[in-house]
Design a protein around this motif. Structure first.
Motif, PDB file in Angstrom:
ATOM      1  N   ILE A  84     -13.162   6.127 -18.280  1.00  0.00           N
ATOM      2  CA  ILE A  84     -12.613   7.419 -17.852  1.00  0.00           C
ATOM      3  C   ILE A  84     -13.368   8.553 -18.534  1.00  0.00           C
ATOM      4  O   ILE A  84     -13.731   9.552 -17.908  1.00  0.00           O
ATOM      5  N   LEU A  88     -15.701  11.292 -16.355  1.00  0.00           N
ATOM      6  CA  LEU A  88     -15.345  12.713 -16.464  1.00  0.00           C
ATOM      7  C   LEU A  88     -16.478  13.508 -17.105  1.00  0.00           C
ATOM      8  O   LEU A  88     -16.759  14.648 -16.705  1.00  0.00           O
ATOM      9  N   SER A 188     -14.622  16.011 -10.449  1.00  0.00           N
ATOM     10  CA  SER A 188     -13.956  15.217 -11.484  1.00  0.00           C
ATOM     11  C   SER A 188     -12.810  14.392 -10.915  1.00  0.00           C
ATOM     12  O   SER A 188     -12.647  13.218 -11.259  1.00  0.00           O
ATOM     13  N   SER A 189     -12.012  14.995 -10.030  1.00  0.00           N
ATOM     14  CA  SER A 189     -10.885  14.273  -9.452  1.00  0.00           C
ATOM     15  C   SER A 189     -11.361  13.141  -8.552  1.00  0.00           C
ATOM     16  O   SER A 189     -10.794  12.042  -8.559  1.00  0.00           O
ATOM     17  N   THR A 192     -12.778  10.363 -10.764  1.00  0.00           N
ATOM     18  CA  THR A 192     -11.692   9.597 -11.376  1.00  0.00           C
ATOM     19  C   THR A 192     -11.023   8.697 -10.359  1.00  0.00           C
ATOM     20  O   THR A 192     -10.651   7.557 -10.671  1.00  0.00           O
TER      21      THR A 192
END
Length: 264
Positions: A84, A88, A188-189, A192
């Motif tokens: 993660i 990111l 980023s979303s 992820t």
């Protein structure tokens, strides 16, 4: 070089926080090992769980009463955490100027986009390696503190090599997505979401043998924990393919970033 130092300074506080969190994760995880190594009720509860539940929890056929099996169980959560961080970091370090409306800082520099991207990539690589080293040192110290049997230093080193490769894959994946996507705020979303999708795939294939072919879509399944703790080590072919994937993602990132229309 100024861009490289600027990126390191920008992420310094975040890196320290992630490092402390990884250290606490290893410490708290290993502190529970004595409950399993002592046998009794804890082991009976784990042994009574159905195989599907064991697979979802991450320990499958591992003997958690043994230090190597327990570390393999803990490593799953370590790997997810650093992955993660990597994805990111990769997406953020590319998109943050556009996201924060500071892209003029890059435009006025008398350097090429390739030079800018190289500085960002090197800064991200340094952070990934430092976090890996924090995890390595924490693991060696805590395993040594609780291990009453044969040392597993070699196995831990192999776990960390596989961890570094997974970090590099997700780091470059995050950078690639940020370079390709037109909306930097969403990179980023989306990155992820891709990572969590890979993790879900790794759990699905643990539950259904007929879906093992899907493991190619999940870096979490590229390296077998069982091979490591059983002494078979890392598969050289998988290591090579992982490095080739990283190189391919870096190439795509450079090409996309050079053609990207930066949003001022």
């Amino acid at each position: 070089m100024n861009i490289f130092r600027r990126e390191l300074r920008a992420y310094r506080r975040g890196l320290i926080i992630w490092g402390v969190c990884l250290f606490l994760l290893v410490v708290s995880g290993m502190s529970k090992y004595s409950a399993y190594s002592a046998g009794g009720t804890s082991n009976e509860v784990f042994d009574s769980l159905p195989q599907t539940m064991k697979a979802l929890l991450g320990f499958g056929s591992f003997d958690v009463a043994q230090i190597s099996g327990y570390f393999a169980l803990l490593f799953l959560y370590i790997e997810l955490t650093v992955a993660i961080h990597a994805v990111l970091l990769g997406s953020g370090i590319i998109a943050k100027e556009e996201r924060d409306k500071t892209v003029e800082f890059l435009i006025v520099k008398p350097v090429s986009r390739g030079t800018i991207l190289t500085a960002k990539l090197l800064a991200a690589l340094v952070q990934v390696i430092l976090l890996n080293l924090v995890t390595l040192v924490s693991s060696l110290v805590m395993v040594s503190a609780y291990n009453q049997g044969e040392a597993i230093t070699g196995e831990i080193l192999q776990f960390m090599v596989s961890l570094l490769l997974v970090q590099l894959i997700f780091l470059t994946l995050g950078m690639t997505l940020a370079a390709l996507l037109k909306q930097p705020k969403t990179s980023s979303s989306i990155a992820t979401g891709v990572l969590l999708g890979c993790f879900v795939i790794s759990k699905i294939t643990d539950l259904a043998d007929r879906l093992k072919a899907l493991n190619v879509l999940s870096p979490f399944k590229y390296f077998s924990y069982e091979w490591i703790i059983n002494g078979d080590g890392l598969h050289g072919g998988i290591v090579s393919l992982s490095l080739l994937l990283v190189v391919a993602l870096v190439v795509v990132t450079y090409r996309a970033y050079r053609k990207r229309e930066l949003q001022v």
